[in-house]
Scaffold this active site. Sequence first.
Site, mmCIF file in Angstrom:
data_model
loop_
_atom_site.group_PDB
_atom_site.id
_atom_site.type_symbol
_atom_site.label_atom_id
_atom_site.label_comp_id
_atom_site.label_asym_id
_atom_site.label_seq_id
_atom_site.Cartn_x
_atom_site.Cartn_y
_atom_site.Cartn_z
ATOM 1 C CG ASP A 108 38.582 3.003 62.841
ATOM 2 O OD1 ASP A 108 38.166 1.907 63.273
ATOM 3 O OD2 ASP A 108 39.156 3.836 63.564
ATOM 4 C CG ASN A 153 37.638 -1.650 67.405
ATOM 5 O OD1 ASN A 153 37.453 -0.768 68.241
ATOM 6 N ND2 ASN A 153 38.306 -1.433 66.279
ATOM 7 C CG ASN A 176 37.506 7.698 71.878
ATOM 8 O OD1 ASN A 176 38.213 7.197 72.753
ATOM 9 N ND2 ASN A 176 37.628 7.367 70.597
ATOM 10 C CD GLU A 231 42.331 6.052 71.161
ATOM 11 O OE1 GLU A 231 41.711 5.395 70.313
ATOM 12 O OE2 GLU A 231 43.307 5.601 71.815
ATOM 13 C CG PHE A 232 38.656 1.920 72.295
ATOM 14 C CD1 PHE A 232 37.688 1.422 73.156
ATOM 15 C CD2 PHE A 232 39.306 1.021 71.462
ATOM 16 C CE1 PHE A 232 37.374 0.071 73.197
ATOM 17 C CE2 PHE A 232 39.007 -0.334 71.481
ATOM 18 C CZ PHE A 232 38.038 -0.812 72.351
ATOM 19 C CG HIS A 264 39.288 7.196 64.914
ATOM 20 N ND1 HIS A 264 39.260 8.386 65.597
ATOM 21 C CD2 HIS A 264 38.074 6.611 65.135
ATOM 22 C CE1 HIS A 264 38.099 8.523 66.215
ATOM 23 N NE2 HIS A 264 37.357 7.461 65.955
HETATM 24 C C1 BDR Z 1 40.165 3.899 67.913
HETATM 25 O O1 BDR Z 1 39.351 3.001 68.671
HETATM 26 C C2 BDR Z 1 38.800 2.013 67.837
HETATM 27 O O2 BDR Z 1 37.447 1.803 68.132
HETATM 28 C C3 BDR Z 1 39.012 2.458 66.415
HETATM 29 O O3 BDR Z 1 39.224 1.353 65.567
HETATM 30 C C4 BDR Z 1 40.246 3.332 66.501
HETATM 31 O O4 BDR Z 1 41.431 2.569 66.383
HETATM 32 C C5 BDR Z 1 39.573 5.285 68.012
HETATM 33 O O5 BDR Z 1 39.534 5.705 69.342
HETATM 34 CA CA CA Z 2 41.363 0.288 65.582
#
Ligand code: BDR
Ligand code: CA
Length: 332
Positions: free
Chosen positions: A32, A57, A177, A183-184, A258
Amino acid sequence: MDAHEDTTGQPADRANEEAARAVLIDCDPGHDDAIALLLAHGDPRIEVLGISTVAGNQTLEKITRNAQSIAAVGGFSGVPIAAGASRGLVAEPIVAGEIHGESGLDGPHLPEAQAPLDPRHGVNLIIDTVMNRPAGSVTLVATGPLTNLALAVRLEPRIVERVREVVIMGGAIATGNLTPVAEFNIAVDPEAAHIVFHAAWDLTMVGLDVTHQALATTEVRRQLAEVGTHPAKFVGALLDFYGSAYTAEQGFEFPPVHDPVAVAAVIDPSVLTLRKAHLDVSLAEGPTRGMTVVDLRGPAPDGCRTSVAVGIDVERFWALVVAALQRIGDPE
Ligand code: BDR
Ligand code: CA
């Protein structure tokens, strides 16, 4: 003169709304992120001044190489790309190989870099870009963990009053997530997010609440395929891998894309509905670590400089992505 002072010392003239917004993108490509970079490059309302990379990532080495590959695909090899932080400030590194693969960008063939990396550290690229341009002119868009931005604030605090605004993809008002609440991007480096959230600049958080609506549906895939160019096919191959991974790992029928939502927020603010709200992040060890805490109780206090996305016009968002790919065409 200070190497970082501009010649006028004056805020940039914002009267001319036609002028492209000057943006530095801090990212960890990532499928993304790749689409975010192509959107920024392909939309005339944005001028990409530089790209800094941050481990997220995948490892720093892999995602930096990916940024170079995307530049080759999109035909913007003249934009400086600098490698930034290889890990978070405090947290042990975490990568998202289950979503982005071994390379961080599994799926399409990744071309070789066409230009060498910028020799500066990514944090210095951020600082130089902000300090060498007119005050109030540079927008920072972050689509990865916030390590580079936090380090830049600590190394050169004057960037805080000098940027126009900061837009991040990260966090969530509600469900996370990586964990039920985190969130990541925030969970990978919560301490960095704390620094970035508490700096005195205008900041917009584009979180999962809206990006989980930016789905690459069958209709979206049809529109992207219709563009027919090599970069559009590259995006199609990215989404094939990313879509399967999201289905296998998180049970999504269609994958949420995202990071380009944060870029779209800069191109056309009407894509998102924003609310002013105080933001914080949990640094506690245990189940809340990395959770963003968004105070939506009543109106935000006077002087609040942080906003959060609470709604998205999904069709308008995808129209921007398709139009950007059409404009990129088939670079030489
Ligand atoms: C975010 O985490 C990454 O894996 C994606 O690139 C995005 O920035 C979503 O949680
Ligand atoms: Ca990202």
